[in-house]
Design a protein around this motif. Structure first.
Motif, PDB file in Angstrom:
ATOM      1  N   SER A   1       0.831  -1.195   0.000  1.00 45.41           N
ATOM      2  CA  SER A   1       0.000   0.000   0.000  1.00 45.41           C
ATOM      3  C   SER A   1       0.870   1.251   0.000  1.00 45.41           C
ATOM      4  N   GLY A   2       1.919   1.262   0.836  1.00 46.43           N
ATOM      5  CA  GLY A   2       2.825   2.391   0.865  1.00 46.43           C
ATOM      6  C   GLY A   2       3.600   2.556  -0.421  1.00 46.43           C
ATOM      7  N   LEU A   3       3.984   1.443  -1.017  1.00 49.25           N
ATOM      8  CA  LEU A   3       4.723   1.474  -2.275  1.00 49.25           C
ATOM      9  C   LEU A   3       3.895   2.146  -3.367  1.00 49.25           C
ATOM     10  N   LEU A   4       2.619   1.753  -3.480  1.00 46.43           N
ATOM     11  CA  LEU A   4       1.766   2.308  -4.532  1.00 46.43           C
ATOM     12  C   LEU A   4       1.276   3.706  -4.191  1.00 46.43           C
ATOM     13  N   THR A   5       1.211   4.035  -2.915  1.00 51.56           N
ATOM     14  CA  THR A   5       0.751   5.366  -2.525  1.00 51.56           C
ATOM     15  C   THR A   5       1.846   6.411  -2.688  1.00 51.56           C
ATOM     16  N   LEU A   6       3.077   6.113  -2.262  1.00 54.48           N
ATOM     17  CA  LEU A   6       4.139   7.117  -2.230  1.00 54.48           C
ATOM     18  C   LEU A   6       5.271   6.855  -3.228  1.00 54.48           C
ATOM     19  N   ALA A   7       5.750   5.607  -3.319  1.00 55.76           N
ATOM     20  CA  ALA A   7       6.905   5.341  -4.184  1.00 55.76           C
ATOM     21  C   ALA A   7       6.530   5.390  -5.658  1.00 55.76           C
ATOM     22  N   GLU A   8       5.370   4.853  -6.008  1.00 57.45           N
ATOM     23  CA  GLU A   8       4.993   4.797  -7.429  1.00 57.45           C
ATOM     24  C   GLU A   8       4.879   6.186  -8.056  1.00 57.45           C
ATOM     25  N   PRO A   9       4.120   7.133  -7.477  1.00 64.96           N
ATOM     26  CA  PRO A   9       4.063   8.453  -8.118  1.00 64.96           C
ATOM     27  C   PRO A   9       5.397   9.186  -8.121  1.00 64.96           C
ATOM     28  N   LEU A  10       6.220   8.982  -7.096  1.00 55.91           N
ATOM     29  CA  LEU A  10       7.519   9.638  -7.070  1.00 55.91           C
ATOM     30  C   LEU A  10       8.429   9.083  -8.166  1.00 55.91           C
ATOM     31  N   LEU A  11       8.502   7.751  -8.282  1.00 52.61           N
ATOM     32  CA  LEU A  11       9.338   7.145  -9.319  1.00 52.61           C
ATOM     33  C   LEU A  11       8.820   7.475 -10.718  1.00 52.61           C
ATOM     34  N   ARG A  12       7.521   7.423 -10.880  1.00 62.55           N
ATOM     35  CA  ARG A  12       6.928   7.744 -12.187  1.00 62.55           C
ATOM     36  C   ARG A  12       7.300   9.152 -12.622  1.00 62.55           C
ATOM     37  N   THR A  13       7.244  10.105 -11.705  1.00 62.77           N
ATOM     38  CA  THR A  13       7.553  11.486 -12.047  1.00 62.77           C
ATOM     39  C   THR A  13       9.042  11.659 -12.323  1.00 62.77           C
ATOM     40  N   LEU A  14       9.892  11.019 -11.516  1.00 64.09           N
ATOM     41  CA  LEU A  14      11.331  11.087 -11.769  1.00 64.09           C
ATOM     42  C   LEU A  14      11.683  10.530 -13.144  1.00 64.09           C
ATOM     43  N   ALA A  15      10.988   9.494 -13.560  1.00 61.67           N
ATOM     44  CA  ALA A  15      11.269   8.856 -14.847  1.00 61.67           C
ATOM     45  C   ALA A  15      10.567   9.548 -16.007  1.00 61.67           C
ATOM     46  N   ALA A  16       9.775  10.604 -15.717  1.00 64.49           N
ATOM     47  CA  ALA A  16       9.036  11.370 -16.732  1.00 64.49           C
ATOM     48  C   ALA A  16       7.945  10.551 -17.388  1.00 64.49           C
ATOM     49  N   HIS A  17       7.444   9.529 -16.707  1.00 55.66           N
ATOM     50  CA  HIS A  17       6.321   8.764 -17.234  1.00 55.66           C
ATOM     51  C   HIS A  17       5.021   9.505 -16.944  1.00 55.66           C
ATOM     52  N   PRO A  18       4.082   9.513 -17.876  1.00 52.99           N
ATOM     53  CA  PRO A  18       2.800  10.163 -17.607  1.00 52.99           C
ATOM     54  C   PRO A  18       1.999   9.370 -16.585  1.00 52.99           C
ATOM     55  N   ALA A  19       1.165  10.067 -15.844  1.00 52.13           N
ATOM     56  CA  ALA A  19       0.276   9.377 -14.902  1.00 52.13           C
ATOM     57  C   ALA A  19      -0.711   8.527 -15.686  1.00 52.13           C
ATOM     58  N   PRO A  20      -0.987   7.311 -15.236  1.00 52.31           N
ATOM     59  CA  PRO A  20      -1.953   6.469 -15.952  1.00 52.31           C
ATOM     60  C   PRO A  20      -3.345   7.087 -15.891  1.00 52.31           C
ATOM     61  N   GLU A  21      -4.104   6.883 -16.940  1.00 56.53           N
ATOM     62  CA  GLU A  21      -5.475   7.362 -16.959  1.00 56.53           C
ATOM     63  C   GLU A  21      -6.282   6.574 -15.935  1.00 56.53           C
ATOM     64  N   PRO A  22      -6.955   7.259 -15.013  1.00 55.41           N
ATOM     65  CA  PRO A  22      -7.753   6.516 -14.033  1.00 55.41           C
ATOM     66  C   PRO A  22      -8.912   5.796 -14.703  1.00 55.41           C
ATOM     67  N   TYR A  23      -9.233   4.623 -14.182  1.00 53.00           N
ATOM     68  CA  TYR A  23     -10.389   3.905 -14.704  1.00 53.00           C
ATOM     69  C   TYR A  23     -11.073   3.173 -13.563  1.00 53.00           C
ATOM     70  N   THR A  24     -12.315   2.838 -13.785  1.00 49.92           N
ATOM     71  CA  THR A  24     -13.118   2.187 -12.753  1.00 49.92           C
ATOM     72  C   THR A  24     -13.800   0.953 -13.322  1.00 49.92           C
ATOM     73  N   LEU A  25     -14.151   0.042 -12.419  1.00 44.25           N
ATOM     74  CA  LEU A  25     -14.997  -1.104 -12.741  1.00 44.25           C
ATOM     75  C   LEU A  25     -15.951  -1.322 -11.576  1.00 44.25           C
ATOM     76  N   PRO A  26     -17.130  -1.875 -11.845  1.00 47.13           N
ATOM     77  CA  PRO A  26     -18.031  -2.182 -10.737  1.00 47.13           C
ATOM     78  C   PRO A  26     -17.514  -3.359  -9.924  1.00 47.13           C
ATOM     79  N   LEU A  27     -17.744  -3.294  -8.613  1.00 45.44           N
ATOM     80  CA  LEU A  27     -17.348  -4.373  -7.719  1.00 45.44           C
ATOM     81  C   LEU A  27     -18.369  -5.496  -7.772  1.00 45.44           C
ATOM     82  N   SER A  28     -17.888  -6.722  -7.749  1.00 42.80           N
ATOM     83  CA  SER A  28     -18.796  -7.870  -7.828  1.00 42.80           C
ATOM     84  C   SER A  28     -19.524  -8.103  -6.508  1.00 42.80           C
ATOM     85  N   GLU A  29     -19.045  -7.512  -5.435  1.00 45.17           N
ATOM     86  CA  GLU A  29     -19.690  -7.651  -4.130  1.00 45.17           C
ATOM     87  C   GLU A  29     -19.364  -6.433  -3.286  1.00 45.17           C
TER      88      GLU A  29
END
Length: 449
Positions: A349-377
């Motif tokens: 959870s911490g990796l995806l919350t803090l490390a992923e956006p920091l590394l993505r920005t350092l590498a100049a990768h664009p932020a992924p387009e957010p998407y949603t799906l309905p939950l099955s339960e």
């Protein structure tokens, strides 16, 4: 230095008191996230909730921290090492493509109307310029071979036949220039093929090679170092005598690589404050990742070390479960530290919350387009915090996985993504934002529900 536990500009929150059950739930979840360290009174858990950063704001803070640092100098990277990087200079053609008139098919290069007399020697790819043709003459030619001067067209092998005198006849009409790739058909030397900011894919590597490149100018990979904390961790064998296997040491380096980082070192520090201080101050990484030690227990040394080196604490706790006691600090101008909780799913959870956006920005990768799906339960929510729940994707629905406790890995090992569940939970059929895992493969029928 911003003191641990404080954050400039923190938004005000409701000051209503928690009821007893909610307070106890917060205490229990704090214990789970920290791997056993529990603040004694429920009021302390409530205080942590009030100063923690909202999940979405924490992610933006991490990305903004990377943008604020000194611009990283582009590097020249051989094609074989450039996959996944981002171009820091335009990819301009170094030659015409193709660089000479070439045959698009196996067959005959023919001149003038048929029938044609066929030369004895054919033309193969990779050979020098062949002799020109004269009207009524043909020559066998291979795909990719240079076209002889004065060629009218290429007659495909399946569209030609020979008569008894050895002359070549076309079995269907041919058009001038047929099956010839003229020089410069794809681009001319100096044309811009791809702009700055393009992600290097296998297709980009192929185009760069065809255009004459041996290396590309790219944004360098962020360098990451992993510091595994905890005296209770075993590097091999079965758990024994109160010791447990280290799951994060094997898991975090490949996960960081999947996020685009170059992992330069993995160190086992244990619960040693002096060793942690030496490791942090001696690191040359862009990002230091620590595991555990982010709470306030007797052997939780991350906060004291950050205070000692006068680090700037940007995020100290996030309103997310699991993973609440994560942190982000700027240790020096060109370096950040992400402190992960010690429990495996909380650490992810911490990796995806803090490390992923920091590394993505350092590498100049664009932020992924957010998407949603309905939950099955329906998914139970936390009263105040976001929850991240492992899910598998089945058709047009996200199926929650039920092994989702802070210390559990069984759910994430089978997951395609993490569902972002807002405070209060989500109903069956409700759309949930999804965070894709970097290696997720659709259609793997493993579902621990």
């Amino acid at each position: 230095m911003t003191a641990p536990g404080t954050r400039a500009g923190a938004p005000a929150e409701d000051s209503d008191d928690l009821d007893v059950e909610e307070a106890l739930a917060l205490v229990r979840e704090a214990k789970d996230d920290r791997g056993g360290q529990v603040p004694a009174p429920a009021a302390e858990a409530q205080g942590e909730r009030h100063r923690a950063t909202p999940w979405a704001e924490a992610r933006e803070t991490a990305a903004r921290a990377a943008r604020a640092r000194t611009r990283r100098a582009p590097v020249s990277v051989p094609l074989g090492d450039a996959l996944g990087l981002v171009l820091a200079a335009p990819l301009d053609a170094l030659t015409d493509l193709p660089s000479f008139d070439t045959s698009a098919m196996d067959g005959w290069a023919v001149a003038g109307p048929g029938p044609w007399e066929v030369r004895d020697e054919g033309v193969l790819a990779g050979h020098a310029q062949p002799e020109p043709l004269t009207d009524g003459e043909a020559v066998r030619i291979a795909t990719g071979a240079r076209i002889p001067a004065d060629t009218t067209a290429v007659l495909r092998s399946e569209h030609g036949r020979s008569d008894g005198q050895g002359r070549l006849h076309a079995t269907r009409e041919i058009v001038h220039g047929q099956d010839i790739r003229p020089r410069g058909q794809e681009c001319r030397s100096g044309d811009q093929l791809l702009p700055v900011g393009t992600r290097v894919t296998p297709g980009v590597l192929g185009l760069a090679a065809a255009a004459g490149y041996d290396a590309v100018t790219a944004v360098p990979r962020p360098r990451a170092e992993v510091l595994v904390l905890g005296d209770e961790l075993l590097a091999e064998g079965l758990p024994r005598d109160g010791l447990i296997r280290d799951a994060l040491g094997p898991m975090l380096p490949p996960w960081l690589r999947a996020l685009g980082a170059e992992v330069i070192k993995v160190r086992r520090i244990g619960d040693d404050a002096k060793a942690l201080l030496r490791a942090v101050t001696g690191s040359e990484a862009d990002l230091i990742v620590t595991t555990g030690g982010t709470a306030g227990g007797p052997v939780d040394h991350v906060h004291p070390v950050l205070e000692r080196i006068d680090a700037e604490l940007l995020v100290d706790g996030v309103k997310v479960r699991p993973g609440h006691p994560m942190l982000l600090a700027r240790t020096k101008d060109a370096q950040h530290l992400v402190g992960l909780p010690g429990n495996p799913l909380a650490a992810i959870s911490g990796l995806l919350t803090l490390a992923e956006p920091l590394l993505r920005t350092l590498a100049a990768h664009p932020a992924p387009e957010p998407y949603t799906l309905p939950l099955s339960e329906a998914v139970q929510g936390h009263p105040y915090d976001t929850r991240l729940i492992p899910v598998v994707l089945r058709g047009e629905r996200a199926v929650p996985l039920h092994y989702n406790g802070p210390a559990m890995l069984r759910g994430i090992a089978a997951a395609d993504a993490l569902a972002v569940v807002p405070p209060g939970g989500a109903r069956q059929g409700e759309e949930a934002e999804l965070l894709d895992l970097p290696w997720a493969t659709a259609g793997i029928e493993v579902c621990f529900t």
